[in-house]
Design a protein around this motif. Structure first.
Motif, short mmCIF file in Angstrom:
data_model
loop_
_atom_site.label_atom_id
_atom_site.label_comp_id
_atom_site.label_asym_id
_atom_site.label_seq_id
_atom_site.Cartn_x
_atom_site.Cartn_y
_atom_site.Cartn_z
N LYS A 162 -10.32 2.60 -10.66
CA LYS A 162 -9.00 2.45 -10.07
C LYS A 162 -9.08 2.77 -8.59
O LYS A 162 -9.92 3.57 -8.16
N VAL A 163 -8.21 2.14 -7.82
CA VAL A 163 -8.19 2.38 -6.39
C VAL A 163 -6.74 2.57 -5.96
O VAL A 163 -5.84 1.87 -6.44
N LYS A 164 -6.50 3.53 -5.10
CA LYS A 164 -5.14 3.83 -4.66
C LYS A 164 -4.62 2.72 -3.75
O LYS A 164 -5.34 2.22 -2.88
N ILE A 165 -3.37 2.33 -3.97
CA ILE A 165 -2.75 1.31 -3.12
C ILE A 165 -1.44 1.88 -2.57
O ILE A 165 -0.73 2.63 -3.25
N THR A 166 -1.11 1.51 -1.35
CA THR A 166 0.07 2.05 -0.69
C THR A 166 1.01 0.98 -0.15
O THR A 166 2.19 1.24 0.05
N GLU A 167 0.50 -0.23 0.07
CA GLU A 167 1.33 -1.30 0.62
C GLU A 167 2.28 -1.82 -0.47
O GLU A 167 1.85 -2.13 -1.58
N GLU A 168 3.56 -1.96 -0.11
CA GLU A 168 4.57 -2.40 -1.08
C GLU A 168 4.23 -3.77 -1.67
O GLU A 168 4.41 -4.02 -2.86
N GLU A 169 3.70 -4.65 -0.82
CA GLU A 169 3.34 -5.99 -1.29
C GLU A 169 2.27 -5.92 -2.37
O GLU A 169 2.33 -6.65 -3.38
N GLU A 170 1.28 -5.05 -2.18
CA GLU A 170 0.22 -4.89 -3.18
C GLU A 170 0.76 -4.29 -4.47
O GLU A 170 0.39 -4.70 -5.57
N ILE A 171 1.63 -3.31 -4.33
CA ILE A 171 2.18 -2.63 -5.50
C ILE A 171 3.01 -3.58 -6.35
O ILE A 171 2.95 -3.55 -7.59
N LYS A 172 3.76 -4.47 -5.71
CA LYS A 172 4.64 -5.39 -6.44
C LYS A 172 3.95 -6.67 -6.89
O LYS A 172 4.48 -7.41 -7.71
N ASN A 173 2.77 -6.92 -6.38
CA ASN A 173 2.06 -8.16 -6.70
C ASN A 173 1.60 -8.16 -8.17
O ASN A 173 0.80 -7.32 -8.56
N PRO A 174 2.08 -9.09 -9.00
CA PRO A 174 1.70 -9.11 -10.41
C PRO A 174 0.23 -9.46 -10.65
O PRO A 174 -0.30 -9.23 -11.74
N ASN A 175 -0.44 -10.00 -9.64
CA ASN A 175 -1.87 -10.25 -9.77
C ASN A 175 -2.68 -8.95 -9.70
O ASN A 175 -3.84 -8.92 -10.10
N ASN A 176 -2.06 -7.89 -9.18
CA ASN A 176 -2.69 -6.57 -9.14
C ASN A 176 -2.26 -5.78 -10.38
O ASN A 176 -1.09 -5.40 -10.49
N VAL A 177 -3.19 -5.53 -11.26
CA VAL A 177 -2.88 -4.74 -12.45
C VAL A 177 -2.85 -3.27 -12.06
O VAL A 177 -3.79 -2.75 -11.49
N LYS A 178 -1.73 -2.63 -12.37
CA LYS A 178 -1.58 -1.20 -12.08
C LYS A 178 -1.94 -0.38 -13.31
O LYS A 178 -1.77 -0.84 -14.44
N VAL A 179 -2.38 0.86 -13.08
CA VAL A 179 -2.75 1.75 -14.19
C VAL A 179 -2.14 3.12 -13.94
O VAL A 179 -2.08 3.59 -12.80
N ILE A 180 -1.68 3.75 -15.02
CA ILE A 180 -1.25 5.14 -14.97
C ILE A 180 -2.12 5.94 -15.93
O ILE A 180 -2.56 5.43 -16.97
N THR A 181 -2.38 7.20 -15.57
CA THR A 181 -3.31 8.02 -16.34
C THR A 181 -2.68 9.37 -16.67
O THR A 181 -1.68 9.79 -16.08
#
Length: 243
Positions: free
Chosen positions: A128-147
């Motif tokens: 996993k890699v930390k992301i901070t840009e709103e566009e990246e966070i909202k982009n559905p092509n970027n799978v987000k993970v919570i732990t």
């Protein structure tokens, strides 16, 4: 402990057909990825696993190792599982074919998870890699993970997770990098389990592991390599290669 790298390489990609054969600095993307995996010197063997004669010929041409899939597969894990089913291996690293800039440091961290896991608590590990840009966070092509507090995955989603309801609390967002390290047993269990409901809904194979009770250790990396999912990603990769 025998460790092999498997690079699933499907020619037809829904978002960017033929992306693995696109030119990246004079070589196809898949060749760049294969060479990057070899250069890490972390693996006993590196294979391309594909259903494409075009990709197979390209890798064979440079002296690479190719395993041709005999069945149709919906995801990379299934494709890799078929390839290693009769192999004597302990740890299988899934290097995504569209990740030509994957680095040795991150891969080494994944392998280290299993070296210290004396109780064999971890079924698979991923990045996993930390992301901070709103566009990246909202982009559905970027799978987000919570732990959880021990960095075991709770859930993966294309939606924004966690939902930042209380803005007085700091929230960190992490993008899942599609590089996995499996115990072979976990991979084979995945292979023999039908696609699960949430996996179908999100189109994220990691969710199947969670739905059947597997434990995924997430390893944070500061290096955000470029995954090539769109033509824009390819342009970014070309710029990175030339920088």
């Amino acid at each position: 402990m025998k460790i092999v790298a498997m690079i699933p390489a499907r020619y037809e990609a829904s978002r960017f057909p033929g992306k693995l054969m696109k030119n990246l600095g004079g070589k196809p993307v898949i060749v760049r990825t294969y060479e990057s995996a070899l250069q890490t010197q972390l693996f006993d063997e590196v294979y391309i696993v594909t259903d494409s004669e075009i990709i197979s010929e390209e890798i064979t041409k440079i002296g690479g190792k190719v395993i041709m899939s005999q069945k149709e597969h919906d995801c990379g894990s299934d494709r890799i599982a078929e390839a290693v089913e009769n192999m004597s291996v302990d740890i299988v690293i899934n290097v995504q074919g569209d990740e030509p800039f994957i680095d040795a440091t991150s891969l080494s961290k994944l392998i280290d998870v299993f070296k210290v896991d004396n109780k064999k608590e971890v079924d698979l590990a991923s990045l996993k890699v930390k992301i901070t840009e709103e566009e990246e966070i909202k982009n559905p092509n970027n799978v987000k993970v919570i732990t959880d507090t021990r960095n075991f995955a709770i859930y993966f989603s294309r939606s924004v997770i966690p939902y930042h309801r209380d803005t007085d609390i700091n929230v960190s967002y992490f993008k899942h990098k599609g590089v996995y390290a499996f115990r072979k047993e976990a991979l084979m269990d995945f292979y023999t389990t039908p696609m699960t409901p949430l996996e179908k809904a999100e189109k994220i194979e990691a969710i199947r592991y969670l739905e059947v009770g597997k434990k995924i250790k997430m390893v944070e990396t500061q290096i955000d390599s470029i995954g090539i999912d769109t033509p824009d990603d390819l342009e970014k990769a070309i710029k990175k290669l030339n920088s």
